[in-house]
Motif scaffolding. Structure first.
Motif, PDB file in Angstrom:
ATOM      1  N   ALA A  16       6.434  23.421 -37.836  1.00  0.00           N
ATOM      2  CA  ALA A  16       6.056  22.974 -36.491  1.00  0.00           C
ATOM      3  C   ALA A  16       5.322  24.118 -35.807  1.00  0.00           C
ATOM      4  O   ALA A  16       5.803  25.253 -35.795  1.00  0.00           O
ATOM      5  CB  ALA A  16       7.299  22.606 -35.684  1.00  0.00           C
ATOM      6  N   LYS A  17       4.144  23.816 -35.266  1.00  0.00           N
ATOM      7  CA  LYS A  17       3.402  24.830 -34.507  1.00  0.00           C
ATOM      8  C   LYS A  17       3.281  24.355 -33.060  1.00  0.00           C
ATOM      9  O   LYS A  17       2.920  23.200 -32.809  1.00  0.00           O
ATOM     10  CB  LYS A  17       2.016  25.039 -35.131  1.00  0.00           C
ATOM     11  CG  LYS A  17       1.131  26.021 -34.362  1.00  0.00           C
ATOM     12  CD  LYS A  17       0.180  25.333 -33.424  1.00  0.00           C
ATOM     13  CE  LYS A  17      -0.484  26.287 -32.451  1.00  0.00           C
ATOM     14  NZ  LYS A  17      -1.481  25.615 -31.588  1.00  0.00           N
ATOM     15  N   PHE A  18       3.596  25.243 -32.138  1.00  0.00           N
ATOM     16  CA  PHE A  18       3.487  24.898 -30.720  1.00  0.00           C
ATOM     17  C   PHE A  18       2.443  25.782 -30.057  1.00  0.00           C
ATOM     18  O   PHE A  18       2.457  27.005 -30.207  1.00  0.00           O
ATOM     19  CB  PHE A  18       4.838  25.080 -30.016  1.00  0.00           C
ATOM     20  CG  PHE A  18       5.888  24.144 -30.545  1.00  0.00           C
ATOM     21  CD1 PHE A  18       5.925  22.813 -30.142  1.00  0.00           C
ATOM     22  CD2 PHE A  18       6.816  24.572 -31.476  1.00  0.00           C
ATOM     23  CE1 PHE A  18       6.871  21.931 -30.648  1.00  0.00           C
ATOM     24  CE2 PHE A  18       7.768  23.703 -31.997  1.00  0.00           C
ATOM     25  CZ  PHE A  18       7.795  22.381 -31.583  1.00  0.00           C
TER      26      PHE A  18
ATOM     27  N   ILE B  59       1.299  19.985 -35.796  1.00  0.00           N
ATOM     28  CA  ILE B  59       0.698  20.768 -34.706  1.00  0.00           C
ATOM     29  C   ILE B  59       1.055  20.063 -33.401  1.00  0.00           C
ATOM     30  O   ILE B  59       0.548  18.965 -33.118  1.00  0.00           O
ATOM     31  CB  ILE B  59      -0.846  20.831 -34.861  1.00  0.00           C
ATOM     32  CG1 ILE B  59      -1.269  21.339 -36.254  1.00  0.00           C
ATOM     33  CG2 ILE B  59      -1.484  21.624 -33.722  1.00  0.00           C
ATOM     34  CD1 ILE B  59      -1.160  22.820 -36.469  1.00  0.00           C
ATOM     35  N   TRP B  60       1.921  20.690 -32.625  1.00  0.00           N
ATOM     36  CA  TRP B  60       2.345  20.088 -31.352  1.00  0.00           C
ATOM     37  C   TRP B  60       1.567  20.743 -30.223  1.00  0.00           C
ATOM     38  O   TRP B  60       1.595  21.959 -30.052  1.00  0.00           O
ATOM     39  CB  TRP B  60       3.848  20.280 -31.152  1.00  0.00           C
ATOM     40  CG  TRP B  60       4.645  19.532 -32.181  1.00  0.00           C
ATOM     41  CD1 TRP B  60       5.224  20.050 -33.298  1.00  0.00           C
ATOM     42  CD2 TRP B  60       4.930  18.120 -32.186  1.00  0.00           C
ATOM     43  NE1 TRP B  60       5.850  19.042 -34.016  1.00  0.00           N
ATOM     44  CE2 TRP B  60       5.694  17.855 -33.353  1.00  0.00           C
ATOM     45  CE3 TRP B  60       4.614  17.059 -31.333  1.00  0.00           C
ATOM     46  CZ2 TRP B  60       6.151  16.584 -33.678  1.00  0.00           C
ATOM     47  CZ3 TRP B  60       5.070  15.790 -31.662  1.00  0.00           C
ATOM     48  CH2 TRP B  60       5.824  15.555 -32.815  1.00  0.00           C
ATOM     49  N   THR B  61       0.875  19.914 -29.448  1.00  0.00           N
ATOM     50  CA  THR B  61      -0.021  20.460 -28.432  1.00  0.00           C
ATOM     51  C   THR B  61       0.143  19.688 -27.131  1.00  0.00           C
ATOM     52  O   THR B  61       1.231  19.150 -26.863  1.00  0.00           O
ATOM     53  CB  THR B  61      -1.474  20.458 -28.998  1.00  0.00           C
ATOM     54  OG1 THR B  61      -2.355  20.942 -28.026  1.00  0.00           O
ATOM     55  CG2 THR B  61      -1.922  19.092 -29.483  1.00  0.00           C
TER      56      THR B  61
ATOM     57  N   THR C 196     -12.921  11.705 -28.629  1.00  0.00           N
ATOM     58  CA  THR C 196     -13.619  12.891 -28.124  1.00  0.00           C
ATOM     59  C   THR C 196     -12.662  13.597 -27.181  1.00  0.00           C
ATOM     60  O   THR C 196     -11.583  13.076 -26.890  1.00  0.00           O
ATOM     61  CB  THR C 196     -14.961  12.539 -27.432  1.00  0.00           C
ATOM     62  OG1 THR C 196     -15.725  13.750 -27.283  1.00  0.00           O
ATOM     63  CG2 THR C 196     -14.772  11.897 -26.059  1.00  0.00           C
ATOM     64  N   ASP C 197     -13.030  14.789 -26.728  1.00  0.00           N
ATOM     65  CA  ASP C 197     -12.127  15.525 -25.833  1.00  0.00           C
ATOM     66  C   ASP C 197     -11.751  14.636 -24.638  1.00  0.00           C
ATOM     67  O   ASP C 197     -12.628  14.237 -23.860  1.00  0.00           O
ATOM     68  CB  ASP C 197     -12.850  16.794 -25.356  1.00  0.00           C
ATOM     69  CG  ASP C 197     -11.919  17.714 -24.575  1.00  0.00           C
ATOM     70  OD1 ASP C 197     -10.848  17.250 -24.130  1.00  0.00           O
ATOM     71  OD2 ASP C 197     -12.286  18.894 -24.417  1.00  0.00           O
ATOM     72  N   PRO C 198     -10.467  14.323 -24.488  1.00  0.00           N
ATOM     73  CA  PRO C 198     -10.070  13.428 -23.387  1.00  0.00           C
ATOM     74  C   PRO C 198     -10.393  14.006 -22.005  1.00  0.00           C
ATOM     75  O   PRO C 198     -10.397  13.274 -21.024  1.00  0.00           O
ATOM     76  CB  PRO C 198      -8.558  13.260 -23.582  1.00  0.00           C
ATOM     77  CG  PRO C 198      -8.134  14.335 -24.526  1.00  0.00           C
ATOM     78  CD  PRO C 198      -9.333  14.721 -25.323  1.00  0.00           C
ATOM     79  N   ARG C 199     -10.724  15.297 -21.953  1.00  0.00           N
ATOM     80  CA  ARG C 199     -11.128  15.861 -20.654  1.00  0.00           C
ATOM     81  C   ARG C 199     -12.547  15.446 -20.298  1.00  0.00           C
ATOM     82  O   ARG C 199     -12.960  15.560 -19.153  1.00  0.00           O
ATOM     83  CB  ARG C 199     -11.061  17.390 -20.692  1.00  0.00           C
ATOM     84  CG  ARG C 199      -9.634  17.858 -20.709  1.00  0.00           C
ATOM     85  CD  ARG C 199      -9.528  19.350 -20.713  1.00  0.00           C
ATOM     86  NE  ARG C 199      -8.247  19.691 -21.322  1.00  0.00           N
ATOM     87  CZ  ARG C 199      -7.682  20.856 -21.275  1.00  0.00           C
ATOM     88  NH1 ARG C 199      -8.269  21.846 -20.652  1.00  0.00           N
ATOM     89  NH2 ARG C 199      -6.520  21.070 -21.841  1.00  0.00           N
TER      90      ARG C 199
HETATM   91  P1  ADP Z   1      -2.858  24.458 -27.872  1.00  0.00           P
HETATM   92  O1  ADP Z   1      -2.652  25.487 -26.818  1.00  0.00           O
HETATM   93  O2  ADP Z   1      -1.701  23.539 -28.055  1.00  0.00           O
HETATM   94  O3  ADP Z   1      -3.362  25.048 -29.169  1.00  0.00           O
HETATM   95  P2  ADP Z   1      -5.555  23.707 -27.166  1.00  0.00           P
HETATM   96  O4  ADP Z   1      -5.886  23.807 -25.714  1.00  0.00           O
HETATM   97  O5  ADP Z   1      -6.052  24.789 -28.066  1.00  0.00           O
HETATM   98  O6  ADP Z   1      -3.985  23.503 -27.310  1.00  0.00           O
HETATM   99  O7  ADP Z   1      -6.084  22.301 -27.748  1.00  0.00           O
HETATM  100  C1  ADP Z   1      -5.769  21.114 -27.083  1.00  0.00           C
HETATM  101  C2  ADP Z   1      -6.941  20.682 -26.218  1.00  0.00           C
HETATM  102  O8  ADP Z   1      -8.035  20.383 -27.070  1.00  0.00           O
HETATM  103  C3  ADP Z   1      -6.722  19.408 -25.455  1.00  0.00           C
HETATM  104  O9  ADP Z   1      -6.092  19.640 -24.218  1.00  0.00           O
HETATM  105  C4  ADP Z   1      -8.137  18.850 -25.287  1.00  0.00           C
HETATM  106  O10 ADP Z   1      -8.677  19.102 -24.022  1.00  0.00           O
HETATM  107  C5  ADP Z   1      -8.962  19.635 -26.313  1.00  0.00           C
HETATM  108  N1  ADP Z   1      -9.712  18.753 -27.198  1.00  0.00           N
HETATM  109  C6  ADP Z   1     -11.022  18.894 -27.500  1.00  0.00           C
HETATM  110  N2  ADP Z   1     -11.437  17.911 -28.294  1.00  0.00           N
HETATM  111  C7  ADP Z   1     -10.371  17.118 -28.535  1.00  0.00           C
HETATM  112  C8  ADP Z   1     -10.178  15.941 -29.304  1.00  0.00           C
HETATM  113  N3  ADP Z   1     -11.166  15.372 -29.984  1.00  0.00           N
HETATM  114  N4  ADP Z   1      -8.935  15.390 -29.315  1.00  0.00           N
HETATM  115  C9  ADP Z   1      -7.932  15.949 -28.626  1.00  0.00           C
HETATM  116  N5  ADP Z   1      -8.054  17.061 -27.877  1.00  0.00           N
HETATM  117  C10 ADP Z   1      -9.262  17.656 -27.827  1.00  0.00           C
END
Ligand code: ADP
Ligand code: ASP
Ligand code: MG
Length: 457
Positions: free
Chosen positions: A7-9, A220-222, A230-233
């Protein structure tokens, strides 16, 4: 012992005590999770990077160190830690302060990596204690004892053949009786100096350790419920994918989907270990499974965006019908350790993109004056910044009808600066101005994924 899961956080998952408790729930709900890889708590690495430049005023330097200490303190106050553990945390903070002082007196790449390591060393120490407080048997393990890298500080390359036997000897025995918590992102070179794998490198660490212990799955837990279209942001129309192939996910990561470090899938692919991506905040929501073969193979799976791209155009009349010109240009780029990803050529010029987001841990700029001077000895060089790379990711993109039509009709009012297709069946990439990039992705997403959650052309 049965094959275990890793598990990676990430940082947000470990931002504070409440977040760490949710991670503990995730770990303790799966008896097969024996190895936990952690990032630094959210914000800590950014503060350490700011300190690593050695340019902060004394007041700001002390403030940044205090901010980091406060993040730890707010976690510590929820735990009834023994004096020994408290002393360990205090010692880490003192060493961190000393390293930042040494940097203020003369920064170096080696000191930068040493300083950056404290984020993960602190969070792993505390998260192991959170598990112990929950009744688990847990130890914190110094990953630098096994995760051997070359000596390139800031972007070190793991030495896979050295890692495996060390993991077997030093880490594997601990997994029988403990949930082992260890650090992502950091490693050590052959002299024992601390190195780092580049920003976001904890995902890569988890995969490397997964490969070394022959894990059943790398989780990978994020902060998102999977890999999204695509990036939900960028657009709230994006949705989490149930599955994606190694190749497609590797392309997504390479072309900017921050959810996975670009190299994460390499070790997983070598050992064919599935990778799961889910949210530590909402584990019940499920997530995305990344594996070799997927049930569906849609033409459009996802869209990735990578900002801060540099387009380098090299021009020389000598190139006309002359052998060896490209080789010279690429030899110079290789000498300065630059990796090129998109290339297009015409009769007398070559345009290529360099990723400026610099997975280098300290975010240093790649195009040095020495490199440019050397290139200018063989050709004219033009540099354009402020560009973003958009990548359509899917299957058979090179052999499907209508991809170009759909792309250009959706973006008829956009200046597409460069386009690359054909080298991989999994992507089509192009460059646009950074200012319009988010809207380009959003519009393409609407065109390719709306009314069509499978993303079929
Ligand atoms: P962590 O600190 O857990 O490694 P990151 O911030 O590195 O998290 O990665 C998670 C972020 O990646 C999400 O909040 C999201 O904004 C971004 N992201 C970019 N592209 C994607 C994608 N295709 N699907 C999901 N998340 C994405
Ligand atoms: N803490 C490191 C970073 O912020 C590594 C990681 O989070 O993966 O880049
Ligand atoms: Mg990350």
């Amino acid at each position: 012992m049965n094959q275990s899961n890793i598990a990676k956080f990430g940082g947000t998952s470990l931002a504070d005590f409440a977040a760490m408790q949710r991670c503990a729930d995730v770990v303790l709900s799966d008896p097969n999770t024996r190895l936990v890889v952690v990032s630094a708590s959210s914000g800590v690495t950014n503060l350490l990077v700011a300190l690593s430049h050695g340019t902060l005023s004394e007041v700001d330097r002390l403030q940044a160190l205090d901010d980091i200490a406060q993040i730890q303190q707010r976690i510590v106050e929820h735990l009834a830690l023994s004096n020994e553990v408290l002393e360990r945390v205090r010692h880490l903070l003192v060493q961190m302060n000393d390293t930042s002082l040494a940097i203020a007196n003369g920064p170096s790449a080696a000191l930068t990596d040493k300083l950056l390591s404290f984020g993960e060393r602190l969070s792993s120490t505390l998260f192991s204690q959170v598990l112990i407080a929950r009744g688990a048997q847990s130890v914190c393990f110094d990953v630098r004892d096994v995760l051997k890298t070359d000596g390139q500080h800031g972007k070190a390359i793991p030495q896979v053949d050295d890692i495996a036997p060390l993991v077997e000897e030093r880490l594997q025995p601990l997994l029988n009786d403990n949930i082992v918590v260890t650090q992502g992102f950091i490693g050590s070179n052959s002299q024992g100096e601390t190195t780092t794998l580049g920003r976001g490198g904890s995902d890569y660490s988890a995969a490397l350790l997964g490969e070394a212990i022959n894990a059943a799955q790398i989780n990978i837990w994020t902060d998102v419920t999977g890999i999204f279209t695509t990036d939900p942001r960028i657009t709230n129309q994006a949705y989490a994918l149930e599955e994606i192939s190694f190749n497609e996910a590797a392309e997504m990561a390479t072309f900017g989907a921050k959810v996975l470090h670009p190299s994460t899938l390499i070790p997983a692919m070598r050992k064919n270990i599935p990778v799961f991506v889910g949210s530590s905040r909402d584990p019940q929501a499920g997530g995305t499974i990344v594996r070799n073969e997927t049930e569906s193979k849609p033409v459009y799976r996802a869209i990735a965006l990578r900002r801060e791209q540099t387009l380098l155009t090299v021009t020389s009349m000598d190139m006309l019908h002359a052998p060896g010109f490209l080789a010279r240009v690429f030899t110079i780029l290789a000498k300065y350790n630059l990796s090129v990803d998109l290339v297009t050529t015409s009769e007398i010029s070559v345009a290529l993109t360099l990723d400026n987001t610099g997975s280098n841990s300290s975010g240093q700029h790649q195009l040095s004056d020495e490199l440019l001077a050397e290139l200018r000895e063989v050709c004219q060089v033009t540099i354009e910044n402020g560009l973003a790379l958009v990548a359509l990711i899917g299957n058979g993109i090179d052999s499907s009808y209508g991809v170009g039509t759909r792309l250009f009709s959706t973006l008829e009012d956009v200046n597409v600066r460069m386009i690359c297709q054909g080298a991989s069946s999994h992507n089509l990439c192009f460059l646009v101005d950074e200012e319009v990039a988010a809207s380009v992705v959003s519009r393409l997403h609407s065109s390719m994924f709306e009314n069509n959650r499978e993303g079929v052309a």
